[in-house]
Write an enzyme that holds these catalytic residues in place. Structure first.
Site, mmCIF file in Angstrom:
data_model
loop_
_atom_site.group_PDB
_atom_site.id
_atom_site.type_symbol
_atom_site.label_atom_id
_atom_site.label_comp_id
_atom_site.label_asym_id
_atom_site.label_seq_id
_atom_site.Cartn_x
_atom_site.Cartn_y
_atom_site.Cartn_z
ATOM 1 N N ALA A 164 -9.099 -16.778 -11.871
ATOM 2 C CA ALA A 164 -8.225 -17.491 -12.802
ATOM 3 C C ALA A 164 -7.984 -18.920 -12.339
ATOM 4 O O ALA A 164 -7.807 -19.192 -11.148
ATOM 5 C CB ALA A 164 -6.889 -16.757 -12.943
ATOM 6 N N VAL B 174 -7.190 -4.728 9.378
ATOM 7 C CA VAL B 174 -6.746 -6.112 9.541
ATOM 8 C C VAL B 174 -6.566 -6.438 11.018
ATOM 9 O O VAL B 174 -7.028 -7.486 11.508
ATOM 10 C CB VAL B 174 -5.417 -6.358 8.788
ATOM 11 C CG1 VAL B 174 -4.880 -7.757 9.109
ATOM 12 C CG2 VAL B 174 -5.610 -6.203 7.289
ATOM 13 N N SER C 18 -11.276 -0.625 -0.754
ATOM 14 C CA SER C 18 -9.996 -0.815 -0.062
ATOM 15 C C SER C 18 -10.190 -1.146 1.405
ATOM 16 O O SER C 18 -9.332 -1.773 2.028
ATOM 17 C CB SER C 18 -9.143 0.453 -0.164
ATOM 18 O OG SER C 18 -8.595 0.611 -1.436
ATOM 19 N N ALA D 72 -8.009 -7.862 -8.944
ATOM 20 C CA ALA D 72 -9.224 -8.505 -8.441
ATOM 21 C C ALA D 72 -9.950 -9.272 -9.546
ATOM 22 O O ALA D 72 -10.492 -10.360 -9.312
ATOM 23 C CB ALA D 72 -10.155 -7.455 -7.832
ATOM 24 N N ASP E 255 0.836 -1.195 0.000
ATOM 25 C CA ASP E 255 0.000 0.000 0.000
ATOM 26 C C ASP E 255 0.874 1.250 0.000
ATOM 27 O O ASP E 255 1.970 1.243 -0.547
ATOM 28 C CB ASP E 255 -0.924 -0.052 1.225
ATOM 29 C CG ASP E 255 -2.285 0.536 0.946
ATOM 30 O OD1 ASP E 255 -2.375 1.770 0.834
ATOM 31 O OD2 ASP E 255 -3.268 -0.228 0.843
ATOM 32 N N HIS F 175 -3.825 5.959 3.716
ATOM 33 C CA HIS F 175 -4.562 4.811 3.172
ATOM 34 C C HIS F 175 -4.031 3.499 3.728
ATOM 35 O O HIS F 175 -4.784 2.658 4.227
ATOM 36 C CB HIS F 175 -4.460 4.837 1.647
ATOM 37 C CG HIS F 175 -5.290 3.828 0.937
ATOM 38 N ND1 HIS F 175 -4.862 2.546 0.673
ATOM 39 C CD2 HIS F 175 -6.536 3.924 0.395
ATOM 40 C CE1 HIS F 175 -5.803 1.887 0.005
ATOM 41 N NE2 HIS F 175 -6.827 2.700 -0.184
#
Length: 449
Positions: A330, A241, A384, A325, A190, A233
């Site tokens: 995948a 977290v 975010s 994202a 970040d 940010h």
């Protein structure tokens, strides 16, 4: 993590250490420079992936391309592993690489590099008092007083977030996962962190695991002017977290400048660095409107080692989520990759959140309070902020010694159904496979496996 990522291709020829002008403090040791010649810090216009051929050397490719060799991975050449039979080249101009493009027997993949990625979200509220506002118990959650996090259903340290945590049933989840993420490292890639903030005391990984890929030194400090651009940010993301999994450790890695933007090569390097230095979960509260093969290849490498990668979906209210994202489904990395969008406290899609049938999960991402630079606290809104809630939830599960292989599926399959809400009718099947993060259902299901 016992096995390093093969070749660590985006780190092999240097971690920008040659250009560092910042002297580390006594308690923040410098990361030893890599054995190979480091590459000077430079904001390359483009970056290229060049398949290696017999007889190639870094010197010959640099001369042919006209740029700088940023990495050299040849371990996979004999086995046909394309990801590990590749050079990454920094190109200073659009003209670089023309001689090599003319070689009909070699395909060179080129993509934009500079300022391709950005961190999403915006600051929506602040609280004053700086360091003093952490007095009186608020800091105790991070400083060892975790048993007092909840009182009568109230989140005591940051009561402003109580309704958010009630929505995802955090209190009950933390009782179900009493280790609270202990032994788990979450890399926050970040804008960096306010490394001196009291909220992060005793909650960061070893300083030898930190790196600032933006400035090329070992101090990933959040920099800028309070309330402007992306400043704060990363501190907010890391603080989210830790509210979910207060026993976890945060690995701070800076790839975004004070304006919230950063380069492809910085993001890719940080992803590989995180895995090589022990991260179990990588949080990417950033994105790009264009796919980056270089970043996606880095994610493929770390997910091969069962590192979990969580990415935010973007904040443009589009029927298309940002990369990486968008690549979370995948085939070669989807079991270990998660994309996260945002809803409000009524489980209605946030007005800013992107949406897509590729989106795996949503979480409440509006007005989320967490640490801010200079000892402050601030609320941010954005996908975010939703992503680190999922990252924290994964840390709770990993702290209970649950295997990482099925955790992404368990989290998405056991989300709360929000499609019955009429306001979400226009977004049917585009707000996650099932809906909104529910930590109790997730931990209950994961524990049964």
């Amino acid at each position: 993590m016992t096995n390093k990522i093969a070749a660590l291709s985006l780190l092999t020829l240097g971690l920008l250490s040659a250009c560092s002008n910042t002297a580390p403090t006594a308690d923040v040791p410098s990361t030893p420079p890599p054995a190979a010649t480091p590459v000077a810090q430079e904001r390359f216009v483009q970056v290229a992936m060049v398949p290696l051929q017999a007889g190639d050397t870094p010197q010959s490719l640099a001369a042919a391309v006209g740029g700088a060799v940023l990495s050299w991975a040849e371990d996979g050449c004999s086995s046909g592993d394309e990801i590990n039979c590749m050079a990454i080249m920094g190109l200073k101009s659009q003209a670089d690489g023309q001689p090599l493009r003319a070689q009909s027997d070699r395909t060179m993949y080129i993509e934009p590099n500079k300022d391709v990625f950005g961190g999403g979200g915006k600051m929506t509220a602040t609280m004053g008092g700086r360091i003093s506002m952490w007095a009186g118990g608020r800091i105790s959650m991070w400083a060892g007083g975790r048993i007092s996090m909840w009182a009568g259903g109230q989140f005591t340290q940051l009561p402003e977030n109580t309704k958010l945590w009630q929505k995802i049933r955090l209190e009950e989840a933390q009782h179900m996962a009493p280790k609270l993420g202990a032994g788990v490292t979450v890399a926050v890639i970040d804008t960096g962190l306010d490394l001196q903030h009291p909220a992060f005391s005793n909650s960061l990984s070893a300083p030898s695991t930190w790196y600032d890929f933006y400035d090329g030194d070992t101090m990933p400090q959040d920099e800028g002017t309070f309330g402007v651009g992306g400043y704060g940010h990363g501190s907010n993301v890391a603080g989210i977290v830790l509210q979910v999994a207060p026993g976890a450790k945060i690995m701070p890695l800076r790839v975004l400048g004070s304006d919230g933007s950063g380069d492809v090569i910085m993001v890719a390097r940080a992803i590989l660095w995180a895995a090589d230095h022990g991260a179990n979960v990588i949080n990417l509260s950033l994105g790009s409107s264009e796919n980056s093969k270089i970043v996606q290849d880095a994610i493929k490498k770390v997910t091969r080692s069962r590192v979990l990668v969580v990415s935010s979906a973007g904040n443009s209210n589009l029927n298309k989520i940002t990369y990486p994202a968008a690549d979370a489904t995948a085939k070669d990395s989807g079991d270990y990759s998660l994309s996260v969008g945002s809803v409000d406290l009524n489980d209605v899609k946030s007005s800013f959140s992107n949406y897509s049938d590729k989106l795996k999960l949503v979480a409440p991402g509006e007005n989320v309070y967490a640490p801010a630079p200079d000892g402050r606290m601030a609320a941010w809104s954005g996908t975010s902020m939703a992503a680190p809630m999922a990252s924290g939830g994964l840390a709770l599960a990993l702290g209970q010694q649950l295997a990482s292989g099925e955790l992404i599926e368990e989290m998405t399959e056991n989300a709360a159904d929000i499609y019955k809400i009429s306001a979400n009718n226009p977004y049917k099947d585009k707000l996650g496979e099932k809906g909104r993060l529910d930590l109790v259902r997730f931990l209950d299901s994961a524990s049964d496996d």
